[in-house]
Design a protein around this motif. Structure first.
Motif, mmCIF file in Angstrom:
data_model
loop_
_atom_site.group_PDB
_atom_site.id
_atom_site.type_symbol
_atom_site.label_atom_id
_atom_site.label_comp_id
_atom_site.label_asym_id
_atom_site.label_seq_id
_atom_site.Cartn_x
_atom_site.Cartn_y
_atom_site.Cartn_z
ATOM 1 N N VAL A 112 110.920 165.678 65.264
ATOM 2 C CA VAL A 112 112.321 165.393 65.574
ATOM 3 C C VAL A 112 113.208 166.563 65.169
ATOM 4 C CG1 VAL A 112 114.288 163.928 64.981
ATOM 5 C CG2 VAL A 112 112.064 162.896 65.414
ATOM 6 N N GLN A 113 112.954 167.106 63.982
ATOM 7 C CA GLN A 113 113.787 168.185 63.471
ATOM 8 C C GLN A 113 113.591 169.462 64.278
ATOM 9 O OE1 GLN A 113 113.448 168.611 59.268
ATOM 10 N NE2 GLN A 113 115.432 169.622 59.101
ATOM 11 N N ALA A 114 112.392 169.655 64.842
ATOM 12 C CA ALA A 114 112.096 170.872 65.591
ATOM 13 C C ALA A 114 112.684 170.851 66.989
ATOM 14 C CB ALA A 114 110.585 171.070 65.671
ATOM 15 N N GLU A 115 112.944 169.643 67.515
ATOM 16 C CA GLU A 115 113.462 169.553 68.883
ATOM 17 C C GLU A 115 114.909 170.020 68.953
ATOM 18 O OE1 GLU A 115 113.025 166.190 71.201
ATOM 19 O OE2 GLU A 115 110.841 166.255 71.229
ATOM 20 N N SER A 122 123.995 172.271 64.520
ATOM 21 C CA SER A 122 122.862 172.383 63.605
ATOM 22 C C SER A 122 122.588 171.033 62.980
ATOM 23 C CB SER A 122 123.193 173.405 62.507
ATOM 24 O OG SER A 122 122.255 173.333 61.464
ATOM 25 N N ARG A 123 121.331 170.666 62.840
ATOM 26 C CA ARG A 123 121.003 169.356 62.275
ATOM 27 C C ARG A 123 121.439 169.252 60.820
ATOM 28 N NH1 ARG A 123 118.164 166.287 65.611
ATOM 29 N NH2 ARG A 123 116.944 167.259 67.243
ATOM 30 N N SER A 124 121.457 170.362 60.153
ATOM 31 C CA SER A 124 121.853 170.308 58.746
ATOM 32 C C SER A 124 123.310 169.928 58.568
ATOM 33 C CB SER A 124 121.605 171.676 58.079
ATOM 34 O OG SER A 124 122.407 172.673 58.699
ATOM 35 N N HIS A 125 124.100 170.024 59.694
ATOM 36 C CA HIS A 125 125.516 169.661 59.606
ATOM 37 C C HIS A 125 125.819 168.344 60.301
ATOM 38 C CE1 HIS A 125 125.607 174.020 58.792
ATOM 39 N NE2 HIS A 125 126.645 173.707 58.036
ATOM 40 N N GLN A 126 124.794 167.621 60.669
ATOM 41 C CA GLN A 126 125.031 166.325 61.304
ATOM 42 C C GLN A 126 125.462 165.303 60.266
ATOM 43 O OE1 GLN A 126 121.269 165.706 63.347
ATOM 44 N NE2 GLN A 126 122.344 165.889 65.283
ATOM 45 N N PRO A 127 126.148 164.243 60.685
ATOM 46 C CA PRO A 127 126.605 163.223 59.740
ATOM 47 C C PRO A 127 125.442 162.622 58.982
ATOM 48 C CG PRO A 127 127.606 162.899 61.901
ATOM 49 C CD PRO A 127 126.541 163.928 62.064
ATOM 50 N N GLN A 128 125.685 162.296 57.700
ATOM 51 C CA GLN A 128 124.637 161.718 56.865
ATOM 52 C C GLN A 128 124.704 160.203 56.813
ATOM 53 O OE1 GLN A 128 122.092 163.431 55.058
ATOM 54 N NE2 GLN A 128 122.730 164.916 56.569
ATOM 55 N N ASN A 129 125.665 159.589 57.487
ATOM 56 C CA ASN A 129 125.828 158.146 57.412
ATOM 57 C C ASN A 129 124.931 157.451 58.419
ATOM 58 O OD1 ASN A 129 126.619 155.558 57.203
ATOM 59 N ND2 ASN A 129 128.813 155.947 57.334
ATOM 60 N N ALA A 130 123.722 157.120 57.976
ATOM 61 C CA ALA A 130 122.758 156.497 58.879
ATOM 62 C C ALA A 130 123.201 155.125 59.318
ATOM 63 C CB ALA A 130 121.399 156.405 58.187
ATOM 64 N N SER A 135 121.610 153.671 65.764
ATOM 65 C CA SER A 135 120.709 153.609 66.899
ATOM 66 C C SER A 135 121.056 154.580 68.020
ATOM 67 C CB SER A 135 120.708 152.183 67.464
ATOM 68 O OG SER A 135 121.992 151.848 67.916
ATOM 69 N N THR A 136 121.864 155.598 67.727
ATOM 70 C CA THR A 136 122.234 156.513 68.792
ATOM 71 C C THR A 136 121.086 157.426 69.173
ATOM 72 O OG1 THR A 136 123.128 158.022 67.128
ATOM 73 C CG2 THR A 136 124.672 156.496 68.186
ATOM 74 N N SER A 137 120.247 157.796 68.190
ATOM 75 C CA SER A 137 119.077 158.614 68.501
ATOM 76 C C SER A 137 118.121 158.556 67.349
ATOM 77 C CB SER A 137 119.471 160.067 68.749
ATOM 78 O OG SER A 137 119.863 160.682 67.542
ATOM 79 N N ALA A 138 116.851 158.884 67.617
ATOM 80 C CA ALA A 138 115.851 158.840 66.558
ATOM 81 C C ALA A 138 116.180 159.847 65.469
ATOM 82 C CB ALA A 138 114.466 159.137 67.138
ATOM 83 N N SER A 139 116.718 161.007 65.860
ATOM 84 C CA SER A 139 117.014 162.019 64.861
ATOM 85 C C SER A 139 118.111 161.582 63.921
ATOM 86 C CB SER A 139 117.403 163.336 65.540
ATOM 87 O OG SER A 139 118.537 163.146 66.361
ATOM 88 N N SER A 140 119.145 160.940 64.444
ATOM 89 C CA SER A 140 120.272 160.560 63.591
ATOM 90 C C SER A 140 119.944 159.395 62.702
ATOM 91 C CB SER A 140 121.496 160.222 64.451
ATOM 92 O OG SER A 140 121.236 159.117 65.278
ATOM 93 N N THR A 141 118.946 158.597 63.038
ATOM 94 C CA THR A 141 118.608 157.474 62.184
ATOM 95 C C THR A 141 117.580 157.844 61.148
ATOM 96 O OG1 THR A 141 116.874 156.776 63.705
ATOM 97 C CG2 THR A 141 119.037 155.791 63.995
ATOM 98 N N ALA A 142 116.690 158.747 61.459
ATOM 99 C CA ALA A 142 115.565 158.997 60.568
ATOM 100 C C ALA A 142 115.837 160.079 59.536
ATOM 101 C CB ALA A 142 114.336 159.379 61.394
#
Length: 398
Positions: A112-115, A122-130, A135-142
Motif C-alpha cells: 500500500v505504501q509503495a503504490e 506524500s503519504r507521510s503528510h496524510q491525515p492521521q485520523n483513521a 473507509s475512503t481507501s485501504a491506505s488511509s485506514t491501515a
C-alpha cells in the motif's frame, strides 16, 4: 477500497488493525448484541458497522479466513490461507476470536505504501485520523494504525515531561479545539465519573488533554471514548478493590498509564459499568421526561404493593429509563414471606440481563433480604438468588 475492493472490508481491516495493535496475539469481539457477561452495549461488529451479521461476514471473507471452531483453527495446516486475518469461535467461552497474519499484513501494508498516491501528496503528510477517514481507501485506514504516530521515546514519556509549557500547548491550535476538549471532558465525566463531578479546565489540564488527543488517540474522539469505557470496566481503576485508589483524569493522561490500559492491564473487563451519565446527573441515553414518565407509570400500577414499586423506582433511578424498560416492562414481581422478592422475567434473555446488572445496593433500605430471579422456558430453568441466605445455586439448565 482501491486495493481491497470493498468499503466495509476496508473499514473492518482498519478496526482489526486497531484492536491487534493492543492485543497482537489475538482478541475477541462479539458479532452482534447478546447476553454474554463480557458483552458491552454498542461494541459488537454489527453495531459498530451498522450492518447485518451476514454483511459483516461477506466483507470479512475478503480479507480473512473464518474457521468454525477453535479446534478447526488449531488443526488447520494453513490457518490463514493467504489472507490477512483468521477468525474462530471458541465454544467453551462463547466468544469469537480474531488472529492477525503478521507476515501477510506487513507485506500488504508495504504494498500500500509503495503504490502511487492518487491525491499526489506524500503519504507521510496524510491525515492521521483513521476514525474520520475510515473507509475512503485501504491506505488511509491501515497506515496510521500500522506505524506509531510518535517515536518510542516519546511514547514512554509522561505528559509532565513535555518539552512545551502548559501555556504553549493550551494555545496550540494544532492539537485540539476547545470544542473537542469539552467533548473529551463530557465523555470522561459521563463514563468514568458517572456524572458526579465537575472537571476544572486549568491551562495545564487542557495542555495534557490536547497532547493526549493528538499523540495517543490519533485525534479521534472514538478512541478516547473507548479508553474511558475501558477504565469504567475495571474494578481496580474504579476504586472497588483498593478504596485508597481510584483513577483520576490527570493520572489517566500519563503516557505510561495510557499504554498499560490499552494493553489490558488493571483488570480491564472485570466490571459491568453503570449507564453513562452527564455532569447534570441525567442518563446520557435518557431524558428527564422519560424517567419521570416511567416513574409515574410505576406509581400508577394498582396491582403491586408499595415495596415492589419502591424496588422498581430504585432500579429506574440507578440505571435509567431505557435500561429499566428493556428489563422490567414484562417482568412480574412478587413478594414471598415479606422478605423475599421474586422476579419472573418474560424471557431467558431478560433474566440474564437483570442478573448481570444486579448490585447489592438494590435491596438496601427495603424490607427485602434476598431476591430470587426465576424464568422457565420448556425444560430450561434460570434460577438465581441474591442477598442473605441465598436459596441455592445460580443458573441451571443453561
Amino acid at each position: 477500497k482501491r486495493i481491497i475492493g470493498c468499503d466495509r472490508a476496508a473499514l473492518i481491516f482498519d478496526r482489526l488493525e486497531f484492536y491487534s495493535s493492543r492485543q497482537p496475539d489475538g482478541f475477541y469481539k462479539f458479532i452482534e448484541p447478546n447476553s454474554h457477561r463480557l458483552y458491552k452495549k454498542d461494541d459488537s461488529w454489527t453495531e459498530l458497522l451498522a450492518c447485518h451479521r451476514t454483511s459483516f461476514w461477506r466483507a470479512f471473507n475478503l480479507i480473512g479466513k473464518k474457521h468454525a471452531s477453535r479446534w478447526n483453527f488449531e488443526q488447520s495446516k494453513d490457518k490463514f490461507e493467504g489472507k490477512l486475518y483468521a477468525s474462530y469461535y471458541d465454544r467453551l467461552t462463547n466468544r469469537m476470536f480474531f488472529i492477525r497474519n503478521h507476515e501477510a499484513v506487513e507485506a500488504f501494508l508495504a504494498k500500500v505504501q509503495a503504490e502511487p498516491n492518487p491525491s499526489g501528496c506524500s503519504r507521510s503528510h496524510q491525515p492521521q485520523n483513521a476514525c474520520l477517514i475510515a473507509s475512503t481507501s485501504a491506505s488511509s485506514t491501515a497506515l496510521p494504525l500500522a506505524s506509531p504516530s510518535v517515536g518510542t521515546e516519546q511514547n514512554a514519556r509522561s505528559y509532565m515531561e513535555s518539552k512545551k509549557t502548559s501555556s504553549d500547548l493550551s494555545k496550540d491550535k494544532s492539537h485540539a479545539s476547545d470544542e473537542i476538549i469539552k467533548k473529551m471532558i463530557e465523555l470522561w465525566t459521563a463514563l468514568v465519573e458517572g456524572g458526579k463531578s465537575q472537571i476544572e479546565l486549568t491551562s495545564k489540564r487542557i495542555a495534557f488533554l490536547k497532547q493526549a488527543f493528538k499523540d495517543k488517540f490519533d485525534s479521534c474522539l472514538e478512541k478516547w471514548e473507548k479508553y474511558c469505557q475501558d477504565i469504567a470496566t475495571s474494578r481496580f481503576l474504579m476504586g472497588e478493590i483498593k478504596s485508597s485508589f481510584r483513577a483520576t483524569l490527570d493520572w489517566a493522561l500519563k503516557f505510561e498509564t495510557i499504554q498499560k490500559i490499552l494493553e489490558g492491564n488493571y483488570g480491564i473487563g472485570d466490571r459491568n459499568p453503570l449507564p453513562a451519565m452527564s455532569a447534570a446527573g441525567v442518563f446520557v441515553n435518557d431524558s428527564k421526561i422519560e424517567i419521570v414518565r416511567e416513574a409515574e407509570a410505576i406509581q400508577e400500577a394498582m396491582n403491586e404493593p408499595q415495596s415492589v414499586k419502591a424496588f422498581r423506582l430504585k432500579w429506574l433511578n440507578k440505571f435509567g429509563a431505557s435500561n429499566y424498560r428493556e428489563r422490567f416492562k414484562t417482568c412480574v414481581i412478587e413478594v414471598a414471606d415479606e422478605t423475599t422478592l421474586i422476579l419472573r422475567p418474560g424471557s431467558r434473555y431478560t433474566a440474564k440481563l437483570i442478573s448481570s446488572w444486579w448490585i447489592e445496593a438494590l435491596l438496601d433500605d427495603s424490607p427485602f433480604k434476598r431476591a430470587h430471579i426465576i424464568q422457565k422456558e420448556g425444560d430450561l430453568v434460570f434460577n438465581k438468588w441474591f442477598g442473605e441466605s441465598q436459596g441455592g445455586g445460580g443458573a441451571t439448565g443453561a
